[in-house]
Design a protein around this motif. Sequence first.
Motif: not given
Length: 257
Positions: A103-105, A107-108, A126-127
């Motif tokens: 989930n990129p959200e 990780l951000k 890292q995704v």
Amino acid sequence: MAGDALRDTEATHFGFREVPLAEKQALVDTVFATVARRYDLMNDLMSAGLHRLWKDAMVNTLAAPKTGRPFRLVDVGGGTGDISFRVVEGAGAGVSSIVCDINPEMLKVGEERAFERGLSDRLTFQVCNAEELPFESNQFDGYTIAFAIRNVPRIDRALAEAYRVLKPGGRFLCLEFSNVDVPGLDKIYDFYSFHLIPRIGKMVVGEAEPYQYLVESIRRFPNRTVFADMIAEAGFSRVTAMPMTGGVVALHSGWKV
């Protein structure tokens, strides 16, 4: 074999619902995208702060070196980096971590926190998909996954990948909800889980359904004995499962030898 029921099938359980296996990951992604920025707050509310003690126990068990000796951790399903922050901040300068999450959200949020704490040189976000990690074999000294493996569609594949990317002598640690085994506590836990947690979710993030799923997914996860067998089937040795807080969670450990 213990993991046979969880291998490739035409459908898998999503909470208490049956959905096609191919759709489960998309549903999980939606859940965590919804709660990314308030995920840590929700963990505090859902566990009355106990998740911090459970995670500290995991990090203490990992025992990353406090000297300058190099130690590479891969933190799978690491989300906002909660485990990795604990490991790196409590260890020596040679310790680094790659936080992997699909989930990129999430990780951000973790990346922003690493920058604010001055840890961007030791933490990488890292995704990644736990079932197919983009790393060469025998790369890491430690592999951690906390409260995430129950959301992986094919758990046996994630375990196989954990074994593959660890170096010989590397350690696998998994913190996950388990089966409560204290008489009376199980009923209290069920009431709290199914009646209060979704309400807390609605109050804090405006939606109850993501937290209804999170509660239901716990009940679908194999008990700690079955899961320990699955870890051993993946090739790990000296597998243990340590229950905590009356079995609410369990810390699973295995070694690649």
